[in-house]
Design an enzyme around this catalytic site. Structure first.
Site, short mmCIF file in Angstrom:
data_model
loop_
_atom_site.label_atom_id
_atom_site.label_comp_id
_atom_site.label_asym_id
_atom_site.label_seq_id
_atom_site.Cartn_x
_atom_site.Cartn_y
_atom_site.Cartn_z
N SER A 146 7.26 -62.76 4.50
CA SER A 146 6.13 -62.49 5.39
C SER A 146 5.92 -63.67 6.35
CB SER A 146 4.85 -62.28 4.57
OG SER A 146 3.71 -62.35 5.41
N GLU A 161 1.59 -63.00 13.96
CA GLU A 161 0.62 -62.29 14.79
C GLU A 161 -0.81 -62.42 14.30
OE1 GLU A 161 3.11 -61.14 12.89
OE2 GLU A 161 3.05 -58.97 12.73
N LYS A 215 -4.60 -57.39 7.99
CA LYS A 215 -3.82 -57.78 6.81
C LYS A 215 -3.00 -59.02 7.13
CE LYS A 215 0.31 -55.12 7.65
NZ LYS A 215 0.86 -56.12 8.57
#
Length: 162
Positions: free
Chosen positions: A91, A111, A29
């Site tokens: 985010s 990440e 995701k």
């Protein structure tokens, strides 16, 4: 036992048995978050719905090839977390993608960048086509033009969805 202890009126926990699907879903995701940020930075935010649908389908094929349940990706570990990862101004992965295409520096951890490398290897190891992940790999590690690469990704030849 952990799910029972942490569950509350505000937060609902679920449990499952598909470790592969949950691990791959949670990690990938972040990759889709980078792609969403790139779309935002290129003023292609309207393509995020397509990114969500195609990204989820793409990752479900990988999970199945790795021995997991391909339906797990449609749950909370992946698709269920898209709202925060693909749309939130907080985010890190989405912000990294946007900063990248806008030529700005981004000093925080995203990440999904490392995950893109891992997905490239998994794609080859399991012979699963991952067009979105491969496009991001080309942009981030082969210095391909983001606008051109993403445009080509979304104008691929027509075919049946399923």
């Amino acid at each position: 036992m952990i799910v029972q202890e942490l569950n509350s009126d505000l937060i609902r926990f679920y449990y499952g048995q598909d470790l592969i699907g949950n691990e791959i879903g949670a990690a990938t995701k972040n990759v889709m978050g980078i792609a969403a940020g790139m779309l935002d930075g290129l003023s292609y935010s309207s393509l995020k719905g397509s990114l969500m649908a195609r990204g989820t389908r793409e990752i479900s094929r990988l999970v199945r090839a790795m021995g997991g349940n391909d339906l797990t990706i449609y749950g909370l570990s992946h698709l269920g977390d898209y709202e925060a990862t693909l749309f939130s101004p907080h985010s890190h992965n989405r912000k990294f993608g946007q900063a990248y295409v806008e030529g700005d520096s981004f000093g925080k951890l995203a990440e999904g960048v490392s995950t893109v490398k891992a997905l490239r290897e998994l794609s080859q190891q399991y012979a699963v086509e991952l067009p979105i992940c491969n496009a991001l790999y080309e942009i981030l590690f082969e210095n391909k033009n983001a606008k051109e690469t993403l445009e080509n990704l979304f104008i691929r030849p027509l075919k049946f969805e399923f």
